[in-house]
Write an enzyme that holds these catalytic residues in place. Sequence first.
Site, PDB file in Angstrom:
ATOM      1  N   THR A  27      -6.911  -5.248  -0.714  1.00 28.58           N
ATOM      2  CA  THR A  27      -8.064  -5.474  -1.578  1.00 28.58           C
ATOM      3  C   THR A  27      -8.834  -6.691  -1.099  1.00 28.58           C
ATOM      4  OG1 THR A  27      -7.054  -4.452  -3.482  1.00 28.58           O
ATOM      5  CG2 THR A  27      -8.694  -6.142  -3.946  1.00 28.58           C
ATOM      6  N   GLN A 102      -7.146   4.475  -0.008  1.00 28.10           N
ATOM      7  CA  GLN A 102      -6.043   4.328  -0.962  1.00 28.10           C
ATOM      8  C   GLN A 102      -6.620   4.502  -2.364  1.00 28.10           C
ATOM      9  OE1 GLN A 102      -4.181   0.581  -2.264  1.00 28.10           O
ATOM     10  NE2 GLN A 102      -2.197   1.456  -1.712  1.00 28.10           N
ATOM     11  N   HIS A 169      -1.935   5.270  -4.544  1.00 28.45           N
ATOM     12  CA  HIS A 169      -1.276   3.983  -4.822  1.00 28.45           C
ATOM     13  C   HIS A 169      -0.295   4.151  -5.990  1.00 28.45           C
ATOM     14  CE1 HIS A 169      -0.360  -0.138  -5.120  1.00 28.45           C
ATOM     15  NE2 HIS A 169      -1.554  -0.678  -5.038  1.00 28.45           N
ATOM     16  N   ALA A 171       2.427   2.118  -6.281  1.00 28.52           N
ATOM     17  CA  ALA A 171       3.313   0.950  -6.107  1.00 28.52           C
ATOM     18  C   ALA A 171       2.892  -0.241  -6.966  1.00 28.52           C
ATOM     19  CB  ALA A 171       3.309   0.561  -4.624  1.00 28.52           C
ATOM     20  N   HIS A 172       3.665  -1.326  -6.836  1.00 26.65           N
ATOM     21  CA  HIS A 172       3.288  -2.699  -7.225  1.00 26.65           C
ATOM     22  C   HIS A 172       3.018  -2.916  -8.710  1.00 26.65           C
ATOM     23  CE1 HIS A 172       1.759  -3.146  -2.778  1.00 26.65           C
ATOM     24  NE2 HIS A 172       3.053  -2.892  -2.872  1.00 26.65           N
ATOM     25  N   TYR A 174       1.187  -0.985 -10.755  1.00 30.15           N
ATOM     26  CA  TYR A 174      -0.068  -0.418 -11.263  1.00 30.15           C
ATOM     27  C   TYR A 174       0.223   0.936 -11.934  1.00 30.15           C
ATOM     28  CZ  TYR A 174      -2.202  -4.231  -8.702  1.00 30.15           C
ATOM     29  OH  TYR A 174      -2.545  -5.487  -8.267  1.00 30.15           O
ATOM     30  N   ARG A 223       2.144   5.618  -1.686  1.00 30.90           N
ATOM     31  CA  ARG A 223       2.688   4.263  -1.531  1.00 30.90           C
ATOM     32  C   ARG A 223       3.572   3.944  -2.733  1.00 30.90           C
ATOM     33  NH1 ARG A 223       0.708  -1.772   0.146  1.00 30.90           N
ATOM     34  NH2 ARG A 223       1.749  -1.566   2.131  1.00 30.90           N
TER      35      ARG A 223
HETATM   36  C1  LIG Z   1      -5.238  -9.828   0.444  1.00 30.93           C
HETATM   37  C2  LIG Z   1      -4.266  -8.716   0.164  1.00 30.93           C
HETATM   38  C3  LIG Z   1      -4.659  -7.635  -0.605  1.00 30.93           C
HETATM   39  C4  LIG Z   1      -3.778  -6.579  -0.855  1.00 30.93           C
HETATM   40  N1  LIG Z   1      -4.225  -5.475  -1.542  1.00 30.93           N
HETATM   41  C5  LIG Z   1      -3.436  -4.369  -1.631  1.00 30.93           C
HETATM   42  C6  LIG Z   1      -3.944  -3.133  -2.153  1.00 30.93           C
HETATM   43  O1  LIG Z   1      -5.128  -2.996  -2.512  1.00 30.93           O
HETATM   44  N2  LIG Z   1      -3.101  -2.095  -2.223  1.00 30.93           N
HETATM   45  C7  LIG Z   1      -1.794  -2.181  -1.827  1.00 30.93           C
HETATM   46  O2  LIG Z   1      -1.054  -1.189  -1.924  1.00 30.93           O
HETATM   47  N3  LIG Z   1      -1.302  -3.332  -1.293  1.00 30.93           N
HETATM   48  C8  LIG Z   1      -2.093  -4.396  -1.173  1.00 30.93           C
HETATM   49  N4  LIG Z   1      -1.617  -5.537  -0.550  1.00 30.93           N
HETATM   50  C9  LIG Z   1      -0.266  -5.529   0.067  1.00 30.93           C
HETATM   51  C10 LIG Z   1      -0.378  -5.145   1.559  1.00 30.93           C
HETATM   52  O3  LIG Z   1      -0.780  -3.800   1.717  1.00 30.93           O
HETATM   53  C11 LIG Z   1       0.954  -5.345   2.307  1.00 30.93           C
HETATM   54  O4  LIG Z   1       1.922  -4.482   1.761  1.00 30.93           O
HETATM   55  C12 LIG Z   1       1.438  -6.774   2.246  1.00 30.93           C
HETATM   56  O5  LIG Z   1       0.406  -7.684   2.568  1.00 30.93           O
HETATM   57  C13 LIG Z   1       2.632  -6.998   3.192  1.00 30.93           C
HETATM   58  O6  LIG Z   1       2.219  -6.795   4.513  1.00 30.93           O
HETATM   59  P1  LIG Z   1       1.981  -8.090   5.499  1.00 30.93           P
HETATM   60  O7  LIG Z   1       3.203  -8.939   5.312  1.00 30.93           O
HETATM   61  O8  LIG Z   1       1.861  -7.486   6.860  1.00 30.93           O
HETATM   62  O9  LIG Z   1       0.753  -8.786   5.030  1.00 30.93           O
HETATM   63  C14 LIG Z   1      -2.467  -6.626  -0.327  1.00 30.93           C
HETATM   64  C15 LIG Z   1      -2.070  -7.726   0.431  1.00 30.93           C
HETATM   65  C16 LIG Z   1      -2.952  -8.752   0.705  1.00 30.93           C
HETATM   66  C17 LIG Z   1      -2.507  -9.883   1.584  1.00 30.93           C
END
Ligand SMILES: Cc1cc2nc3c(=O)[nH]c(=O)nc-3n(C[C@H](O)[C@H](O)[C@H](O)COP(=O)(O)O)c2cc1C
Length: 366
Positions: A27, A102, A169, A171-172, A174, A223
């Site tokens: 995001t 996504q 999506h 996950a997380h 939501y 995801r």
């Molecule tokens: C700035 C930012 C925004 C993110 N937004 C989303 C998102 O919109 N959807 C999602 O599933 N994960 C989101 N994530 C998680 C990332 O997809 C990823 O799983 C996470 O950063 C771990 O990967 P990395 O260690 O390579 O950064 C976000 C992560 C970051 C850093």
Amino acid sequence: MTAHQLFQPFQLKSLRLKNRIVMAPMTRSFSPGGVPARNVADYYDRRAAGEVGLIILEGTVVNRPASSNDPDVPRFFGEQPLLGWKAVIDQVHADGGAMAPQLWHMGIVAPKNATWLPPAPFEGPSGYVAPGKIGGVAMSQQAIADTIRAFAEAAAQAKKLGFDAVEIHGAHGYLIDQFFWHQTNQRTDSYGGKTLAERTRFAVELIQAVRSATGPEFPICLRISQWKLQDYAAKLATTPDEMKAWLGPLVQAGVDIFHCSQRRFWDPEFPGSDLNFAGWAKKLTGKTSITVGSVGLTGDFIAAFGGEASTPSSLDELLRRFDRGDFDLVAVGRALLADADWAQKISEGRSSELRGFSKEALATLS
Ligand SMILES: Cc1cc2nc3c(=O)[nH]c(=O)nc-3n(C[C@H](O)[C@H](O)[C@H](O)COP(=O)(O)O)c2cc1C
């Protein structure tokens, strides 16, 4: 370090990728009014030109009054946003990239800022934003049906616009994950239940609807995560059997790819084996899996939000697991956010040119 094995092509149904590197969805909130403009197209196109195999768009919300808490998060419905996405996908394809949006509904979340609220209350399975804490309304069966339709319509649009796949999506913490998690799903109708398998029903119907809207050959990625923004230590499945009971119905519904979100790809999922989340998902379902979490960086992304900088790190452990066949694709988040050429540098062995990540990188869409 050449990581040549990550630069083998990959094919699944109608999806053709030139390599195994996936840009993780991130995001960015650079789409005022939900409309992605030229700067967003250029941002993704730089990653396509930088040899990323599959770009997963930042979460882009479906057509429900309260699917988002942020007016700058892009939408995947309405004339202007869809025209914007058409320009993005055409530009990315022209540079040889492949891309999936996504599709996202945030469910019940805290307002992002004091000045903007969606035109309806946040909605989720039971009204809970976190364990024991009400933050919105419980969805009626009609609201559930309308939400499932909104995901299916968005997926059909994605296919029509020329996207190569869709990611849902789930996950997380939501919306979809709020249905999975017993702490936020206390429903007593058929969308709730004591077991995780019972609580997959919302996701199952949603995936089935996406499948019938896109046809049998269009890849559907889901995801998933154990962790939630509400509780980093949460686990939906505490044993392989529980994970099988969770993922089995989703496979039956039509999932082709599991994108298994964890903060550090090297963390084992269950005691007694070093397999990670993506490793178990692939082993238990036989489906394609994507790993993610601190690839190429020393620190994880939650620590990064707290201000901790990460520096480049070796890919040896990742490659050991990849060579063993644990997962098929590797998603990279912050390393690609900070450096559009990350994949190209890895493929050419230019490790001295790799950069770290610090949260200042979030300020611009470069
Ligand atoms: C700035 C930012 C925004 C993110 N937004 C989303 C998102 O919109 N959807 C999602 O599933 N994960 C989101 N994530 C998680 C990332 O997809 C990823 O799983 C996470 O950063 C771990 O990967 P990395 O260690 O390579 O950064 C976000 C992560 C970051 C850093």
